[in-house]
Design a protein around this motif. Structure first.
Motif, mmCIF file in Angstrom:
data_model
loop_
_atom_site.group_PDB
_atom_site.id
_atom_site.type_symbol
_atom_site.label_atom_id
_atom_site.label_comp_id
_atom_site.label_asym_id
_atom_site.label_seq_id
_atom_site.Cartn_x
_atom_site.Cartn_y
_atom_site.Cartn_z
ATOM 1 N N PHE A 184 0.822 -1.214 0.000
ATOM 2 C CA PHE A 184 0.000 0.000 0.000
ATOM 3 C C PHE A 184 0.857 1.267 0.000
ATOM 4 N N CYS A 185 1.858 1.296 0.870
ATOM 5 C CA CYS A 185 2.606 2.541 1.032
ATOM 6 C C CYS A 185 3.587 2.795 -0.109
ATOM 7 N N LYS A 186 3.803 1.808 -0.983
ATOM 8 C CA LYS A 186 4.666 2.016 -2.148
ATOM 9 C C LYS A 186 3.943 2.709 -3.295
ATOM 10 N N ASP A 187 2.613 2.755 -3.224
ATOM 11 C CA ASP A 187 1.837 3.378 -4.293
ATOM 12 C C ASP A 187 1.843 4.889 -4.095
ATOM 13 N N PRO A 188 2.434 5.659 -5.028
ATOM 14 C CA PRO A 188 2.541 7.112 -4.846
ATOM 15 C C PRO A 188 1.193 7.820 -4.804
ATOM 16 N N GLU A 189 0.132 7.180 -5.306
ATOM 17 C CA GLU A 189 -1.184 7.810 -5.320
ATOM 18 C C GLU A 189 -1.962 7.558 -4.031
ATOM 19 N N LEU A 190 -1.355 6.842 -3.080
ATOM 20 C CA LEU A 190 -2.063 6.477 -1.858
ATOM 21 C C LEU A 190 -1.434 7.123 -0.630
ATOM 22 N N SER A 191 -1.153 8.409 -0.732
ATOM 23 C CA SER A 191 -0.493 9.094 0.380
ATOM 24 C C SER A 191 -1.327 9.050 1.659
ATOM 25 N N ALA A 192 -2.662 8.918 1.520
ATOM 26 C CA ALA A 192 -3.535 8.888 2.695
ATOM 27 C C ALA A 192 -3.283 7.669 3.574
ATOM 28 N N VAL A 193 -2.697 6.618 3.022
ATOM 29 C CA VAL A 193 -2.484 5.399 3.821
ATOM 30 C C VAL A 193 -1.164 5.431 4.582
ATOM 31 N N ILE A 194 -0.288 6.377 4.270
ATOM 32 C CA ILE A 194 1.048 6.388 4.876
ATOM 33 C C ILE A 194 0.993 6.428 6.398
ATOM 34 N N PRO A 195 0.177 7.294 7.025
ATOM 35 C CA PRO A 195 0.137 7.275 8.499
ATOM 36 C C PRO A 195 -0.274 5.923 9.070
ATOM 37 N N HIS A 196 -1.239 5.266 8.429
ATOM 38 C CA HIS A 196 -1.651 3.932 8.902
ATOM 39 C C HIS A 196 -0.501 2.938 8.763
ATOM 40 N N CYS A 197 0.190 2.991 7.633
ATOM 41 C CA CYS A 197 1.293 2.063 7.397
ATOM 42 C C CYS A 197 2.427 2.298 8.399
ATOM 43 N N SER A 198 2.731 3.561 8.651
ATOM 44 C CA SER A 198 3.834 3.894 9.558
ATOM 45 C C SER A 198 3.550 3.402 10.969
ATOM 46 N N GLU A 199 2.345 3.687 11.467
ATOM 47 C CA GLU A 199 2.013 3.281 12.825
ATOM 48 C C GLU A 199 1.944 1.764 12.937
ATOM 49 N N PHE A 200 1.393 1.108 11.901
ATOM 50 C CA PHE A 200 1.361 -0.354 11.929
ATOM 51 C C PHE A 200 2.779 -0.914 11.951
ATOM 52 N N GLY A 201 3.672 -0.338 11.166
ATOM 53 C CA GLY A 201 5.051 -0.818 11.136
ATOM 54 C C GLY A 201 5.722 -0.712 12.490
ATOM 55 N N ARG A 202 5.506 0.401 13.187
ATOM 56 C CA ARG A 202 6.102 0.563 14.519
ATOM 57 C C ARG A 202 5.560 -0.474 15.494
ATOM 58 N N ARG A 203 4.250 -0.683 15.433
ATOM 59 C CA ARG A 203 3.655 -1.656 16.354
ATOM 60 C C ARG A 203 4.089 -3.078 16.020
ATOM 61 N N LEU A 204 4.250 -3.367 14.742
ATOM 62 C CA LEU A 204 4.711 -4.694 14.343
ATOM 63 C C LEU A 204 6.119 -4.939 14.859
ATOM 64 N N LEU A 205 6.981 -3.917 14.772
ATOM 65 C CA LEU A 205 8.353 -4.059 15.270
ATOM 66 C C LEU A 205 8.352 -4.257 16.781
ATOM 67 N N ASP A 206 7.558 -3.466 17.503
ATOM 68 C CA ASP A 206 7.484 -3.614 18.960
ATOM 69 C C ASP A 206 6.984 -5.003 19.334
ATOM 70 N N TRP A 207 5.943 -5.463 18.629
ATOM 71 C CA TRP A 207 5.381 -6.788 18.919
ATOM 72 C C TRP A 207 6.416 -7.875 18.696
ATOM 73 N N ASN A 208 7.178 -7.753 17.629
ATOM 74 C CA ASN A 208 8.193 -8.759 17.316
ATOM 75 C C ASN A 208 9.293 -8.774 18.383
ATOM 76 N N LEU A 209 9.740 -7.572 18.772
ATOM 77 C CA LEU A 209 10.798 -7.511 19.781
ATOM 78 C C LEU A 209 10.310 -8.049 21.127
ATOM 79 N N ASN A 210 9.081 -7.698 21.499
ATOM 80 C CA ASN A 210 8.564 -8.149 22.779
ATOM 81 C C ASN A 210 8.315 -9.658 22.787
ATOM 82 N N SER A 211 7.853 -10.206 21.646
ATOM 83 C CA SER A 211 7.576 -11.636 21.587
ATOM 84 C C SER A 211 8.872 -12.447 21.653
ATOM 85 N N ARG A 212 9.993 -11.812 21.289
ATOM 86 C CA ARG A 212 11.290 -12.493 21.367
ATOM 87 C C ARG A 212 11.998 -12.206 22.678
#
Length: 380
Positions: free
Chosen positions: A350-378
């Protein structure tokens, strides 16, 4: 079914190998053109301008109508141009399919108002309008439904798109029979003792209206009668659940969660493909997806439901990326191994599509939470 599919492949193989000076052309759905190794193995790679990485042999895609082709339709039926100009983008997209154009033309001829038609937003809505006008509103609606149900039942039981006329026709309902033929709901091939539906889509929709039960247990029993039914009836099942989505939403979710709790192998295609596909096609706002998010917060069935939705999105694609980016972002409060990494891959797309700038905040926050979840689960 497998037997029929293998028979067709044998015929194709015979033509390719036995007629080397002829060109063999196969008309096939895109899914089979991409996924059938047996079929692809029968055809050599084509020239570079007529192949792709997914379909390496020479092929021709049949696209939706072009603007020029649509203009020809407007010239033949000017009323459709007015509908196109005033309709929503979803309605305009429907008119890019020739069969939908035909339905709209018939409904206009039947006196359906342009204002009513312009509110149609999906193929299922359009078919519901057509069914209501040509099956439910006529005085002989009971006879019409009985004849259509007989035809559909015979075809489903015999796994054919035709039925012998004597299995369907009844002299006491001759008027309804003639009207069904006149309205092109049914058709009799020339010099044939068989009857077919006027179009395969009408068969699929008739099955959804006349044979599929809204009760989950009865539906499961019907599908289980023949191993090939989930495949043969997949379009009908999609219409069935889409209709429930629009007109009986509570019933839809009842079927959804009941399906998710079942382990029968014959139901897996419905659970994993058809129900999620209906949601991908029809959801318009995050509120539509709230039952999945609520279930995700309470038990593991919710994480399975999210996983199936992610799989469907990756397989089908979507024109509503902003909605689905918001949905996946919302799932990040309860990440689970069932869906976390595939959801991340989807968000990356989604975030690679230049016409979908509206999704960038969702993608960014999801990415941060995914990283936190991965680190905590390990334990990191």
């Amino acid at each position: 079914g497998d037997k029929e599919r293998n028979g067709i492949l044998r015929l194709i193989r015979s033509a390719v190998n036995g007629l080397p000076d002829w060109r063999t052309i196969v008309t096939v759905r895109t899914f089979d053109a991409r996924k059938s190794r047996e079929l692809l193995g029968l055809f050599p790679p084509g020239p570079s301008d007529a192949r792709s990485s997914e379909i390496p042999c020479r092929h021709f895609m049949v696209p939706e109508l072009s603007p020029g082709e649509l203009e020809q339709a407007f010239q033949q039926v000017p009323a459709i141009r007015a509908l196109y100009d005033t309709g929503s983008q979803e309605f305009r997209d429907l008119l890019l399919v020739p069969f939908n154009l035909r339905l709209v033309e018939h409904l206009l001829q039947d006196g359906v108002s342009p204002d009513e038609l312009s509110q149609v937003s999906s193929e299922t809505h359009l078919l519901e309008k057509y069914w209501e006008r040509r099956v439910l509103q006529p005085r002989d609606t009971d006879d019409r439904q009985l004849l259509l149900k007989r035809a559909a039942r015979v075809m489903v039981e015999e796994r054919l798109l035709k039925a012998r006329r004597d299995q369907v026709y009844e002299a006491s309902m001759s008027t309804a029979w003639q009207e069904l033929l006149s309205d092109e709901l049914l058709s009799i091939p020339q010099d044939s003792g068989y009857v077919t539906f006027g179009h395969n889509i009408l068969f699929d929709f008739a099955v959804s209206k006349l044979l599929l039960d809204r009760d989950p247990s009865k539906l499961a029993a019907f599908v289980a009668e023949q191993p090939s039914r989930p495949l043969f009836l997949r379009p009908s099942l999609l219409y069935h659940f889409t209709s429930m989505w629009h007109f009986q939403r509570d019933c839809f979710w009842g079927n959804y969660w009941d399906g998710l709790s079942r382990n029968e192998s014959h139901l897996r295609p419905i659970i994993r493909l058809v129900l999620p596909a209906a949601i991908v096609n029809e959801a318009r706002a995050l509120a539509d997806l709230k039952p999945i998010l609520d279930r995700l917060a309470t038990d593991e069935k919710g994480s399975e439901a999210v996983a199936f939705q992610v799989h469907a999105l990756r397989a089908l694609g979507t024109k509503r990326s902003a909605l689905w980016a918001e949905f996946i972002h919302a799932t990040s409060e309860h990440l689970h191994h069932h869906f976390a990494w595939e959801a991340g891959a989807l968000m990356l797309g989604f975030c690679k599509d230049p016409e979908l700038s509206a999704v960038i905040p969702h993608c960014s926050e999801f990415g941060r939470r995914l990283l936190d979840w991965n680190l905590n689960s390990r334990g990191g």
